[in-house]
Scaffold this active site. Structure first.
Site, mmCIF file in Angstrom:
data_model
loop_
_atom_site.group_PDB
_atom_site.id
_atom_site.type_symbol
_atom_site.label_atom_id
_atom_site.label_comp_id
_atom_site.label_asym_id
_atom_site.label_seq_id
_atom_site.Cartn_x
_atom_site.Cartn_y
_atom_site.Cartn_z
ATOM 1 C CG ASP A 225 -1.993 0.977 1.242
ATOM 2 O OD1 ASP A 225 -1.916 1.920 0.447
ATOM 3 O OD2 ASP A 225 -2.924 0.841 2.057
ATOM 4 C CG HIS A 315 -8.500 1.037 -4.586
ATOM 5 N ND1 HIS A 315 -9.433 1.867 -4.005
ATOM 6 C CD2 HIS A 315 -7.292 1.469 -4.133
ATOM 7 C CE1 HIS A 315 -8.827 2.748 -3.225
ATOM 8 N NE2 HIS A 315 -7.524 2.526 -3.289
HETATM 9 C C1 HEM Z 1 -8.762 1.120 3.617
HETATM 10 C C2 HEM Z 1 -8.829 1.813 2.517
HETATM 11 C C3 HEM Z 1 -7.860 1.660 1.380
HETATM 12 C C4 HEM Z 1 -7.053 0.619 1.041
HETATM 13 C C5 HEM Z 1 -6.937 -0.722 1.731
HETATM 14 C C6 HEM Z 1 -6.317 1.013 -0.130
HETATM 15 C C7 HEM Z 1 -5.391 0.222 -0.783
HETATM 16 C C8 HEM Z 1 -4.730 0.593 -1.924
HETATM 17 C C9 HEM Z 1 -3.808 -0.242 -2.660
HETATM 18 C C10 HEM Z 1 -3.427 -1.677 -2.240
HETATM 19 C C11 HEM Z 1 -3.368 0.428 -3.721
HETATM 20 C C12 HEM Z 1 -2.401 -0.064 -4.811
HETATM 21 C C13 HEM Z 1 -0.971 0.190 -4.478
HETATM 22 C C14 HEM Z 1 -0.616 1.633 -4.327
HETATM 23 O O1 HEM Z 1 -0.384 2.362 -5.305
HETATM 24 O O2 HEM Z 1 -0.576 2.059 -3.178
HETATM 25 C C15 HEM Z 1 -3.992 1.733 -3.682
HETATM 26 C C16 HEM Z 1 -3.789 2.733 -4.598
HETATM 27 C C17 HEM Z 1 -4.343 3.978 -4.537
HETATM 28 N N1 HEM Z 1 -5.265 4.412 -3.608
HETATM 29 FE FE1 HEM Z 1 -6.034 3.338 -2.101
HETATM 30 N N2 HEM Z 1 -6.688 2.283 -0.482
HETATM 31 C C18 HEM Z 1 -7.627 2.723 0.410
HETATM 32 C C19 HEM Z 1 -8.258 3.936 0.420
HETATM 33 C C20 HEM Z 1 -8.006 4.973 -0.448
HETATM 34 C C21 HEM Z 1 -8.599 6.278 -0.390
HETATM 35 C C22 HEM Z 1 -9.605 6.741 0.664
HETATM 36 C C23 HEM Z 1 -8.084 7.009 -1.411
HETATM 37 C C24 HEM Z 1 -8.338 8.437 -1.791
HETATM 38 C C25 HEM Z 1 -9.472 9.063 -1.602
HETATM 39 C C26 HEM Z 1 -7.156 6.148 -2.118
HETATM 40 C C27 HEM Z 1 -6.422 6.538 -3.205
HETATM 41 C C28 HEM Z 1 -5.552 5.729 -3.877
HETATM 42 C C29 HEM Z 1 -4.772 6.184 -5.010
HETATM 43 C C30 HEM Z 1 -4.765 7.587 -5.610
HETATM 44 C C31 HEM Z 1 -4.025 5.073 -5.443
HETATM 45 C C32 HEM Z 1 -3.063 5.018 -6.620
HETATM 46 C C33 HEM Z 1 -3.808 4.771 -7.882
HETATM 47 C C34 HEM Z 1 -2.869 4.765 -9.077
HETATM 48 O O3 HEM Z 1 -2.188 3.767 -9.282
HETATM 49 O O4 HEM Z 1 -2.844 5.793 -9.773
HETATM 50 N N3 HEM Z 1 -7.139 4.927 -1.520
HETATM 51 N N4 HEM Z 1 -4.820 1.809 -2.582
#
Ligand code: HEM
Length: 405
Positions: A225, A315
């Site tokens: 993450d 996501h």
């Molecule tokens: C418990 C809640 C969440 C989990 C478990 C989660 C998990 C992840 C994971 C595993 C990734 C892919 C790896 C990475 O690039 O970090 C990711 C990407 C991302 N997450 Fe989340 N996330 C959560 C909540 C959120 C929230 C609330 C936002 C924004 C409002 C968010 C925005 C993003 C963005 C911008 C990316 C990158 C997307 C890209 O590759 O351009 N995430 N998240």
């Protein structure tokens, strides 16, 4: 980084030869160096370098938003007590700055009744943020940025007031939970006259030294993450996060979302289902379209049947903005608190987003995720708060001086 500690490799021969209490205690645990009761703390099994490591307090940005996230964090929100004056706020900011300056360099604050606890900062950072009421008190209503207000409601929210908002934020992080606890105690004492504590949330990442520097953390779903967040110190990170004009130049905005992760229903999903929810593999964090963790995600790729390899509601697809100006810097700490009312787990993410402008960067992403995101099946936002993170200061200055100085 601070100087490494005195190299000590365990109870000394001399301590065994001493007939006194220390010698007896060490003798009783011979071989278990870390449990060296009665020994100075430098007598633990390692050379103690991790404990002595420091992140410089001074600079254009506060350390906690510019440095690599530490293993432990406590976020504390305070409300200003009615009648608090601008002069009171200035006094508090001077106190916090002075104590944070000392604590982060391993020096006990003046009124520290447990000064030994200050000697191992373990990369301690203290970061101060203001909510709208504090900014208005310091600089009048025109100083309050338009984005500094509660987020708009999102359809997925199940917010509980006990985790929301606040007039002041302290974000205290270190690679040692003891350093965090002590710093919170000292800084909380400073604030007691002017504030009441609103909420306190603690979280953790991998312990220092357990993974290579710069490795992406794993959350409690087992996912890597933070992959897409730009490297600490990079131009891209600065461009996304830091404000460049006005009294907040060098500062940033911080959104904290307390997001519950339902580990019990996540347990019921098979591995392909879990990977599909995000669009990345669980083991290496690589996009489902191939390559390694940091290779580009191919959102156009289709499988043999013509279906997108990365689901329309994965996501990463939903979170990825078409407009590069909407990008954010994500920090995150896991939480794993005692279960409440019939739950078997009470875990999740203290999701922290840094950006120059909340409305222009964070809100559109959160809106898209609220509309559709497979991860919503297992995640629920319980808390929400927005703060202006003050610019850093130099050796002679104090946090908040651009409005209070
Ligand atoms: C418990 C809640 C969440 C989990 C478990 C989660 C998990 C992840 C994971 C595993 C990734 C892919 C790896 C990475 O690039 O970090 C990711 C990407 C991302 N997450 Fe989340 N996330 C959560 C909540 C959120 C929230 C609330 C936002 C924004 C409002 C968010 C925005 C993003 C963005 C911008 C990316 C990158 C997307 C890209 O590759 O351009 N995430 N998240």
């Amino acid at each position: 980084m601070g100087a490494p500690g005195k190299p000590r490799t365990g109870p000394s021969r001399r301590s065994f030869l001493l007939g006194g209490a220390a010698g007896a205690a060490v003798g009783a645990v011979a071989g278990g160096a870390a449990a060296a009761v009665g020994m100075p703390d430098a007598a633990a099994g390692s050379d103690g370098a991790l404990g002595l490591a420091q992140v410089p307090f001074h600079g254009p940005h506060q350390a906690g938003v510019a440095s690599a996230p530490a293993a432990h964090v406590t976020m504390l929100a305070y409300d200003l007590v009615p009648g608090t004056t601008r002069e009171d706020l200035r006094r508090l900011m001077r106190l916090w700055t002075d104590d944070a300056r000392r604590l982060t360099s391993g020096v006990a604050p003046l009124a520290d009744s447990e000064p030994e606890l200050a000697s191992r900062p373990a990369r301690l950072t203290v970061t101060v943020g203001w909510g709208p009421a504090a900014v208005a008190l310091a600089g009048g209503d025109p100083a309050v940025p338009t984005w500094l207000k509660p987020l708009p409601p999102f359809s997925i929210d199940a917010l509980e007031e006990r985790w929301c908002d606040g007039d002041l934020l302290l974000m205290v992080a270190a690679d040692d939970a003891l350093a965090v606890s002590h710093a919170c105690r000292m800084l909380g004492k400073d604030a007691a006259r002017f504030t009441s504590e609103r909420w306190r949330q603690s979280g953790f990442r991998h312990a220092a030294g357990t993974r290579r520097d710069g490795a992406t953390m794993r959350n409690l779903f087992g996912q890597l993450d933070g992959t897409e967040s730009p490297a600490v110190g990079s131009e891209e990170r600065a461009a996304r996060a830091f404000i460049t004009e006005g009294w907040l130049a060098g500062g940033t905005s911080l959104v904290l979302r307390r997001i519950r992760m339902d580990l019990d229903t996540w347990d019921e999903v098979d591995r392909p289902g879990r990977e599909n929810a995000v669009g990345r593999t669980l083991d290496t964090g690589a996009p489902l379209t191939g390559g390694g963790e940091h290779d580009p995600v191919d959102l156009e790729a289709v499988d043999a049947r013509g279906f997108p390899v990365i689901s329309d509601v994965a996501h990463v697809r939903r979170a990825r903005p078409d407009d590069p100006r909407q990008r954010i810097v994500r920090l995150g700490w896991n939480y794993d608190d005692p279960p409440e009312d019939g739950q078997t787990s009470n875990a999740g993410l203290l999701f922290v987003s840094l950006q120059a402008d909340v409305d222009a960067q964070f809100v559109p992403i959160q809106e898209r995720l609220a509309q559709a995101d497979l991860l919503n099946t297992w995640t629920t936002p319980l808390g929400s708060a927005v703060f202006a993170i003050l610019p850093g200061c130099d050796e002679h200055g104090f946090l908040g001086e651009t409005l209070l100085g």
